[in-house]
Scaffold this active site. Structure first.
Site, PDB file in Angstrom:
ATOM      1  N   THR A  93      22.500  93.291  -7.625  1.00  0.00           N
ATOM      2  CA  THR A  93      21.515  91.799  -7.891  1.00  0.00           C
ATOM      3  C   THR A  93      20.450  92.172  -8.416  1.00  0.00           C
ATOM      4  O   THR A  93      19.948  93.162  -8.851  1.00  0.00           O
ATOM      5  CB  THR A  93      20.804  91.698  -6.314  1.00  0.00           C
ATOM      6  OG1 THR A  93      20.209  92.818  -5.743  1.00  0.00           O
ATOM      7  CG2 THR A  93      21.986  91.752  -5.164  1.00  0.00           C
ATOM      8  N   SER A 106      10.350  51.600   2.301  1.00  0.00           N
ATOM      9  CA  SER A 106      11.322  52.863   2.381  1.00  0.00           C
ATOM     10  C   SER A 106      12.047  53.096   1.317  1.00  0.00           C
ATOM     11  O   SER A 106      13.150  53.083   1.033  1.00  0.00           O
ATOM     12  CB  SER A 106      12.142  52.781   3.638  1.00  0.00           C
ATOM     13  OG  SER A 106      12.705  51.594   3.763  1.00  0.00           O
TER      14      SER A 106
END
Lengths: 303, 609
Positions: free
Chosen positions: B90, B519
């Protein structure tokens, strides 16, 4: 069974089965890609075990380039009958009409008859998840791919934008048109596959076992003369010989190199594999084309 | 001992992780001849003067090769005579913390690399911390580049002490420290003759022999159900992988979350009928009676598992967009999927020092402790006790990215009182007594589009029809309930959340609610829809073109916005995201008010029946 020590094959089997059950539980229209090779045979075997006593809750899809070994096609049809699964066969008709073939069209052939055909088939049937038999030990770019590998609406893979995959919590959430390729055999190695085939007595295409077969030597590969189309295309210096050969991978016969071998039992094959001097992908002609060729093709939608 | 060991390698950019694994594979003769040849060839064109560059074996993707760093997790497979291994290699850089977490969640053991010339870096601590959070219990600290300090014991010893201190800090029980040289191969597969002072074994030897198996519980049995297998009328089997414990035919089990009891009639491990099974096995279990079992149920025996709708959890935020409290997600724990809202960020963690910091938002790669409310009650457990029922992911509802992963610390009991109080008079009863079908009718559109005018007119018609209604708009909400909110992002989200919650309560009271708010963001409206309930939410898009709205400019706001006096004004300096599938759409520039109202009332009929 539960009293025996669990082996690493048991662990791999459990992981694959868990993955398959998750897909069937969460994805709307799953399909299993069936290439007829040994990995596909293992994947099919695992699926039959995963859903037992139910029949397979999804169809199998074979992308037929029409250049597969004829023994593969016979095997495929017999398996469908014996195991009772639904088999879909798809070919890129447009490509066939144009006469696209592995001799004259090189990498375009792979693209048109495999990658494009696969995309067409997945779109045609609206599959949202497709199981593939890819393993991470096969190739470097596969080594970095997730088990649940997301594809956008163009079916392309974006290696830089993979979804994080934690524990056994697979994210199957997709929008319309998008899909997921799922690799339940991600963590298996070639050796694991052979050991499992032996342990579970899984039937595989006889081409994996050594037998005297008509072949020619071409560019360092041993190519089998599977039908007359090959005979017509022999180069002047090529001579058909009968040799004891077997195949470590199966695909389109003009692109699949065999190896000289006398191994005609599973035990011998496992023994040969464990001491193998070449990793199995060397016998696939397309992989030699350029470094990173697999990654490029995957981005374009190849499995 | 387990036949398969999954481990992760982590370290900082130049610590030589890839070289370490590459060299180990090379020395242990675990490469195929063609891989070995390719490595030797590639090394020649590389930058290390023709010396073998072992890291080339692992750095896979093209982009990474070009940049010379490891970005994503790469998995490697090898086996020796004693054991099979899967290595997750990793990336070390902080930017890739989430990729490291992916690798760590998969592993049973962590190999943490240190550069002996640098000692413990802040990253070392961060790597170890993430590994413990993801559930790793076994650690190997590999002190690399011993060749550079000429295998000097004193320098090594100083670092070994620092590591021991770190291990105490982080509560690591099982750890080993091994001095190596990844480029030269010392103590990888062969014991180095240059460090006689080191009495331990080689790295490979340790990996081959370390015992990472977790004890199978003798009492508890936990089986999260993945799916129900129903091939015919006579067979109903529950499929899943046993997360803990053992089970036998004849055992009495309890199915959660409903707490129903039954007796195990038969067990299959894959396709084989057996009399007992244990942790890790994929099973199909049939019970002796018909009870409610479905995906997400958990079959248990003798456990004290909690069923809860509110949890406290550690999370690692992984999304590019910041987390703001109040955000709603898809939530997956074990085999259960539901929706969840992050109620509160209790604190975030400084991953270098472990210090707890107050926070109202989280950005990518940050760790925090949060309270999370779930839409359904779920079966969960503390992560340290039960990995499968203690780990979860949050999925963004719009992008579908895995936005966070987390582990359960504990469930909160008071959720029973806050969220799920059962009252005798139900919503259905209240609605019936009012003789109507309560819905939330959500008007959205630009300022000046005609939302409030329409909502008012529609409410009047509904009243004439004998309906009981309530209208929520900016005037009655911003002045009272939401008077403490401004116009920043968190406040905007919270504003809409409160309106949605109030709408839901009023729906529960039996009322038909009309709301009139700009909204502008799709995600906010989507959340409102989730809060109110998908079936009860009717979105009306007042699709009046911007030019018309600006011409009307009833309140003179557009003019001010154009002059730069109002920042973030929707349509001018801030976007309006059109609804994708509104239930109803009207354009007040194309039809009169009466026509629009008549159209809406007509369309509403099918929702209000």
């Amino acid at each position: 069974m539960s009293n025996k020590e669990r082996t690493h094959l048991d662990e791999l089997e459990a992981e694959s089965i868990y993955i398959m059950r998750e897909v069937v539980a969460e994805c709307e229209r799953p399909v299993m890609l069936y290439s007829i090779g040994k990995d596909s045979s293992v994947m099919l075997h695992l699926a039959l075990k995963a859903f037992y006593p139910e029949k397979l809750p999804f169809p199998l899809l074979h992308i037929d380039t029409t250049w597969k070994f004829h023994e593969m096609i016979e095997f495929r049809d017999r398996m469908a009958k014996e195991k009772g699964f639904e088999l879909l066969v798809y070919s890129n008709e447009e490509g066939l009409k144009q006469g696209i073939n592995p001799f004259d069209h090189g990498s375009a052939y792979t693209d048109i008859m495999k990658t494009q055909a696969l995309k067409q088939a997945l779109t045609k049937y609206n599959f949202t998840a497709a199981f593939g038999g890819g393993r991470r030990d096969e190739e470097k770019s596969r080594a970095k791919e997730r088990i649940f590998s997301f594809r956008n609406a163009q079916q392309a893979w974006d290696p830089k934008n993979q979804r994080p995959e934690m524990w056994k919590l697979y994210n199957t959430q997709i929008n319309k048109g998008e899909s997921i390729r799922v690799f339940p055999l991600s963590n298996w190695t070639e050796k694991d596959i052979w050991q499992y085939i032996a342990r579970e007595n899984i039937e595989i295409v006889p081409l994996y076992f050594a037998k005297e077969r008509p072949v020619v030597y071409r560019d360092g590969n041993i190519i089998m003369i599977d039908d007359d189309r090959m005979k017509e295309r022999l180069k002047p210096d090529e001579k058909i010989e009968n040799k004891m050969v077997r195949f470590r991978t199966l695909g389109c016969y003009p692109l699949t190199g065999g190896i000289e071998s006398t191994a005609n039992t599973l035990a011998e094959i496992v023994k040969e594999t464990l001491g193998a001097v070449n990793s199995e992908r060397t016998s696939r002609v397309i992989d030699h084309e350029a470094a990173g060729s697999m990654e490029r093709r995957k981005r374009e939608g190849y499995f | 001992m387990k036949g398969l060991l999954k481990f992760i390698t982590c370290g900082s950019v130049d610590d030589g992780k890839s070289t370490l694994i590459g060299h180990m594979l090379y020395d242990a003769k675990l490469l195929f001849a063609d891989q070995r040849q390719a490595l030797e060839m590639e090394s020649k064109v590389g930058s290390r003067d023709g010396k073998i560059d072992y890291s080339l074996l692992l750095d896979g993707l093209m982009a990474e090769r070009e940049q010379g760093i490891t970005i994503d997790v790469a998995y490697r497979y090898f086996s020796t005579e004693r054991r099979s291994f899967i290595v997750a290699d990793t990336p070390g850089h902080e930017e890739y913390t989430r990729n490291m977490a992916v690798g760590a969640s998969f592993a049973e053991l962590a190999v943490i690399l240190l550069d002996v010339t640098k000692g413990i870096l802040p990253q070392t601590r961060r790597h170890a911390l993430i590994c413990t959070l993801m559930g790793i219990r076994h650690f190997v600290f590999v002190v690399n580049k011993m060749d550079i300090i000429r295998y000097d014991f004193k320098k090594y010893d100083k670092i070994e002490r620092e590591i021991r201190k770190l291990a105490i800090d982080l509560n690591l029980d099982n750890f080993k420290i091994i001095p190596v040289s990844a480029t030269e191969g010392d103590n990888l597969t062969i014991k180095s003759d240059k460090m006689s002072w080191y009495t331990g074994g080689t790295l490979l030897n340790h990996l081959e022999t370390v015992d990472v198996s977790e004890a199978v519980s003798d009492v508890d049995f936990v089986l999260p159900i993945q799916r129900v297998c129903r091939p015919n009328q006579n067979f109903r089997g529950f499929q899943g992988e046993i997360a803990d414990g053992k089970i036998s035919v004849g055992d009495e089990v309890t199915v959660l979350p409903n707490h129903e009891n039954a007796v195990v009639k038969s067990i299959f491990v894959t396709d084989e009928k057996v009399s007992n099974a244990e942790k890790g096995q994929p099973v199909t279990i049939c019970l002796d009676r018909e009870i409610d079992v479905s995906r997400g149920s958990v079959i248990t025996k003798d456990t004290e598992l909690k069923v809860s709708g509110l949890i406290t959890a550690s999370i690692l935020w992984m999304d590019d967009e910041n987390l703001v409290a109040g955000k709603n997600f898809f939530f997956k724990l074990g085999t259960k999927k539901t929706t969840a809202t992050v109620m509160r960020i209790k604190y975030k963690l400084n991953i270098y020092t472990g210090e707890q910091l107050a926070a109202s938002t989280l950005s990518k790669n940050e760790l925090a402790c949060c309270d999370i409310a779930l839409a359904d009650k779920i079966v969960c457990d503390n992560f340290k006790r039960q990995k499968e029922l203690g780990s979860f992911i949050l999925i963004d509802r719009v992008t579908h990215m895995t936005a966070a992963c987390g582990t359960v610390k504990h469930s909160l009991r008071r959720s029973d009182n806050i969220f799920w109080q059962k009252t005798d008079i139900s919503r259905e009863i209240r609605a019936k007594s009012l003789g109507q079908n309560p819905k939330t009718i959500w008007f959205t559109g630009l300022s000046g589009a005609g939302k409030s005018t329409l909502a008012n007119a529609v409410e009047k018609v509904l009243n004439l029809q004998g309906k009981h209604t309530m209208l929520l708009d900016g005037d009655n909400v911003r002045m009272g309930l939401n008077s403490n909110l401004g116009f920043e992002e968190q406040d905007r989200i919270e504003n809409i959340r409160r309106i949605a919650e109030v709408s839901k309560l009023m729906n529960d009271a039996g009322l038909i609610v009309l709301t009139s708010f700009i909204s502008p963001y799709r995600a906010d409206r989507e959340r409102a829809r989730q809060i109110v309930g998908t079936d009860d939410f009717v979105e009306i898009y007042v699709n009046t073109p911007l030019e018309v709205c600006e011409q009307r400019d009833v309140k003179g706001l557009y003019k001010k916005a154009r002059n730069g006096k109002i920042p973030n004004f929707t349509g001018i300096s801030s976007p309006y995201e059109e609804p994708k599938n509104p239930e109803i759409t009207v354009d007040t520039s194309k039809s009169s008010l009466e026509e629009s109202v008549e159209y809406i009332i007509n369309e509403l009929k099918k929702f209000l029946i």
